[in-house]
Design an enzyme around this catalytic site. Structure first.
Site, short mmCIF file in Angstrom:
data_model
loop_
_atom_site.label_atom_id
_atom_site.label_comp_id
_atom_site.label_asym_id
_atom_site.label_seq_id
_atom_site.Cartn_x
_atom_site.Cartn_y
_atom_site.Cartn_z
N THR A 260 0.81 -1.23 0.00
CA THR A 260 0.00 0.00 0.00
C THR A 260 0.84 1.27 0.00
O THR A 260 0.40 2.31 0.50
CB THR A 260 -0.97 0.02 1.20
OG1 THR A 260 -0.19 0.07 2.41
CG2 THR A 260 -1.89 -1.17 1.21
N TRP A 261 2.05 1.20 -0.54
CA TRP A 261 2.85 2.40 -0.69
C TRP A 261 3.60 2.36 -2.01
O TRP A 261 4.24 1.34 -2.27
CB TRP A 261 3.85 2.57 0.47
CG TRP A 261 4.61 3.85 0.29
CD1 TRP A 261 5.92 3.98 -0.10
CD2 TRP A 261 4.10 5.18 0.43
NE1 TRP A 261 6.24 5.30 -0.21
CE2 TRP A 261 5.15 6.07 0.11
CE3 TRP A 261 2.83 5.69 0.78
CZ2 TRP A 261 4.99 7.44 0.13
CZ3 TRP A 261 2.68 7.07 0.80
CH2 TRP A 261 3.76 7.93 0.49
N ASP B 286 -0.59 -5.06 3.49
CA ASP B 286 0.57 -4.53 4.20
C ASP B 286 0.55 -3.01 4.19
O ASP B 286 0.48 -2.40 3.13
CB ASP B 286 1.85 -5.01 3.49
CG ASP B 286 3.09 -4.40 4.13
OD1 ASP B 286 3.48 -4.91 5.20
OD2 ASP B 286 3.62 -3.41 3.62
N TYR C 62 3.71 5.30 5.98
CA TYR C 62 3.26 5.53 4.60
C TYR C 62 2.28 6.70 4.53
O TYR C 62 1.13 6.61 5.00
CB TYR C 62 2.61 4.27 4.01
CG TYR C 62 3.53 3.06 3.92
CD1 TYR C 62 4.92 3.18 4.03
CD2 TYR C 62 3.00 1.78 3.74
CE1 TYR C 62 5.75 2.07 3.94
CE2 TYR C 62 3.83 0.67 3.66
CZ TYR C 62 5.20 0.83 3.76
OH TYR C 62 6.02 -0.27 3.69
N GLN D 295 10.06 -9.21 6.94
CA GLN D 295 9.69 -8.65 5.62
C GLN D 295 10.92 -7.95 5.06
O GLN D 295 11.43 -7.02 5.67
CB GLN D 295 8.54 -7.66 5.81
CG GLN D 295 8.00 -7.15 4.49
CD GLN D 295 6.94 -6.07 4.66
OE1 GLN D 295 7.13 -4.95 4.19
NE2 GLN D 295 5.83 -6.40 5.30
N TYR E 94 9.13 -7.78 -0.02
CA TYR E 94 8.60 -6.49 -0.48
C TYR E 94 9.36 -6.05 -1.75
O TYR E 94 10.42 -6.59 -2.04
CB TYR E 94 8.60 -5.43 0.62
CG TYR E 94 9.91 -4.80 1.06
CD1 TYR E 94 10.39 -4.99 2.34
CD2 TYR E 94 10.63 -3.94 0.23
CE1 TYR E 94 11.57 -4.39 2.78
CE2 TYR E 94 11.80 -3.32 0.65
CZ TYR E 94 12.28 -3.56 1.93
OH TYR E 94 13.43 -2.95 2.35
N LEU F 43 8.49 -7.08 -7.40
CA LEU F 43 8.53 -6.99 -8.86
C LEU F 43 9.78 -6.30 -9.38
O LEU F 43 9.99 -6.22 -10.60
CB LEU F 43 7.28 -6.26 -9.37
CG LEU F 43 5.99 -7.06 -9.18
CD1 LEU F 43 4.78 -6.16 -9.35
CD2 LEU F 43 5.94 -8.22 -10.16
N ARG G 35 13.38 -5.61 -10.70
CA ARG G 35 14.37 -6.45 -11.38
C ARG G 35 15.15 -5.60 -12.37
O ARG G 35 14.62 -4.59 -12.88
CB ARG G 35 13.72 -7.63 -12.10
CG ARG G 35 12.79 -7.25 -13.23
CD ARG G 35 12.22 -8.49 -13.90
NE ARG G 35 11.51 -8.19 -15.13
CZ ARG G 35 10.22 -7.92 -15.21
NH1 ARG G 35 9.49 -7.87 -14.11
NH2 ARG G 35 9.65 -7.68 -16.37
P1 NAP Z 1 6.47 -3.61 -6.25
O1 NAP Z 1 5.21 -4.10 -5.65
O2 NAP Z 1 7.51 -4.59 -6.59
O3 NAP Z 1 6.17 -2.74 -7.57
C1 NAP Z 1 5.12 -1.82 -7.65
C2 NAP Z 1 5.07 -1.31 -9.09
O4 NAP Z 1 4.81 -2.41 -9.98
C3 NAP Z 1 3.97 -0.31 -9.34
O5 NAP Z 1 4.48 0.65 -10.23
C4 NAP Z 1 2.87 -1.11 -10.00
O6 NAP Z 1 2.11 -0.34 -10.91
C5 NAP Z 1 3.66 -2.15 -10.75
N1 NAP Z 1 2.94 -3.44 -10.90
C6 NAP Z 1 2.23 -4.10 -9.96
N2 NAP Z 1 1.74 -5.26 -10.45
C7 NAP Z 1 2.14 -5.32 -11.75
C8 NAP Z 1 1.93 -6.25 -12.80
N3 NAP Z 1 1.23 -7.37 -12.60
N4 NAP Z 1 2.48 -5.98 -14.00
C9 NAP Z 1 3.21 -4.85 -14.22
N5 NAP Z 1 3.44 -3.93 -13.26
C10 NAP Z 1 2.91 -4.15 -12.03
O7 NAP Z 1 7.20 -2.55 -5.31
P2 NAP Z 1 6.83 -1.73 -3.99
O8 NAP Z 1 5.56 -0.98 -4.15
O9 NAP Z 1 8.09 -1.00 -3.65
O10 NAP Z 1 6.66 -2.84 -2.88
C11 NAP Z 1 5.42 -3.45 -2.56
C12 NAP Z 1 5.00 -3.13 -1.15
O11 NAP Z 1 6.00 -3.54 -0.21
C13 NAP Z 1 4.81 -1.64 -0.84
O12 NAP Z 1 3.60 -1.15 -1.37
C14 NAP Z 1 4.85 -1.66 0.67
O13 NAP Z 1 3.60 -2.07 1.21
C15 NAP Z 1 5.93 -2.72 0.94
N6 NAP Z 1 7.28 -2.16 1.20
C16 NAP Z 1 7.86 -2.41 2.42
C17 NAP Z 1 9.10 -1.86 2.72
C18 NAP Z 1 9.71 -2.12 4.07
O14 NAP Z 1 10.72 -1.46 4.40
N7 NAP Z 1 9.19 -3.02 4.84
C19 NAP Z 1 9.79 -1.10 1.76
C20 NAP Z 1 9.20 -0.89 0.51
C21 NAP Z 1 7.94 -1.45 0.24
P3 NAP Z 1 0.58 0.17 -10.60
O15 NAP Z 1 0.57 0.70 -9.19
O16 NAP Z 1 0.34 1.18 -11.65
O17 NAP Z 1 -0.33 -1.00 -10.76
#
Ligand code: NAP
Length: 272
Positions: free
Chosen positions: A20-21, A41, A46, A157, A185, A188, A190
């Site tokens: 959710t961020w 999450d 956030y 995480q 986390y 995606l 890469r």
């Molecule tokens: P991510 O989920 O790997 O990537 C998100 C990006 O991928 C967005 O631009 C999204 O676009 C795109 N996307 C999602 N599904 C897709 C698909 N099926 N095909 C093509 N593109 C796709 O990266 P993240 O947002 O950094 O990480 C996910 C979550 O992890 C965060 O939201 C947060 O909750 C958590 N997090 C935790 C920490 C920590 O320190 N614990 C740090 C960073 C993140 P759209 O939004 O346009 O669909």
């Protein structure tokens, strides 16, 4: 959507959840919930609480027990005097009575033992149903676990994706040995190298999915692994939900492994 035990908590949690961020989109989160991505999450950090508020709004129509809601405390709030108040703030913004899992967001300046004692008190008080951590390496994990009286660390995480596989040789073995969930986390992320992309595309074509779905299925291939992709686009949400049921065969796994090899970690556990 495939589910598996979330560490030693006794809860069966979908292998693919929802991040959710940056700030989420209510309709996308709801579509994800309807497709079985009920692990959501969030964190007090956030958007300074805005993400939790938006999650609270999105989850309002659903039975609370059908969801697995995770939030995180900022290290600066993870003290004896501030932790309970921080948790109350998250509960209020999420409009719920309890969190399914409450994590220390990363290790800051506060003594880990103090934070773990505080988390265990929240567990005893029924405010949280399990406790966990984020961005902790095996040395920190050992220290955190040693500070707990009865509880066990439900999850770690960490940043884990095709470009950052070093947790496989560090945090993942710890998780396996300690009945701890390993949550990826930024799953995606890469490097966009031509050869790697070609491999993902070929495998995706065979399975009638997208390369991102293949990447997610690879990330959750271990029996203790989960992923929390964030998607605001409905088509992305729908694609991600299919990753929970995509079985990659040994040949697929070997080809992805060769295209995005596991490298030795030099330095600390990377954070995003
Ligand atoms: P991510 O989920 O790997 O990537 C998100 C990006 O991928 C967005 O631009 C999204 O676009 C795109 N996307 C999602 N599904 C897709 C698909 N099926 N095909 C093509 N593109 C796709 O990266 P993240 O947002 O950094 O990480 C996910 C979550 O992890 C965060 O939201 C947060 O909750 C958590 N997090 C935790 C920490 C920590 O320190 N614990 C740090 C960073 C993140 P759209 O939004 O346009 O669909």
């Amino acid at each position: 959507m495939q589910r598996r035990p979330f560490g030693s908590t006794g809860f069966e949690v979908p292998v693919i959840g929802q991040g959710t961020w940056p700030l989420p989109n209510r309709d996308a989160l709801r579509r994800g919930i309807e497709l079985g991505m009920t692990h959501i999450d969030t964190a007090e950090m956030y958007g300074d609480g805005r993400s939790e508020q938006m999650v609270g709004d999105a989850i309002a129509p659903y039975p609370r027990e059908s969801l697995f809601i995770v939030s995180k405390v900022l290290p600066s709030n993870a003290t004896r005097t501030r932790l309970a108040g921080a948790c109350e703030g998250s509960l209020k913004r999420l409009r719920t009575d309890y969190l399914d899992c409450y994590l220390l967001h990363w290790r800051g300046g506060v003594d880990l033992a103090e934070t773990m004692v505080g988390l265990e008190a929240l567990l005893d008080a029924g405010k949280i149903r399990s406790l966990g951590v984020s961005n902790l390496d095996p040395w920190d994990l050992r220290e955190a676990q040693a500070a707990l009286r009865d509880a066990t660390i439900a999850c770690d995480q960490v940043l884990y994706n095709l470009g950052e596989r070093t947790p496989e040789a560090n945090e993942l073995p710890w998780a396996r040995e300690h009945d701890c969930a390993f949550v990826a986390y930024t799953p995606l992320g890469r490097p966009r190298r031509k050869d790697g992309e070609r491999v993902l595309e070929e495998i995706a074509r065979c399975h009638h999915v997208t390369p991102e779905v293949v990447a997610l299925a690879f990330i959750v291939r271990d029996p203790v692994a989960f992923a929390i992709p964030k998607a605001n686009t409905l088509a992305h949400v729908e694609a991600n939900a299919t990753a929970g049921d995509l079985g990659l065969d040994d040949d697929d796994l070997a080809r992805i492994d060769a295209a995005y090899p596991l490298r030795e970690r030099k330095g600390a556990l990377p954070m995003n």
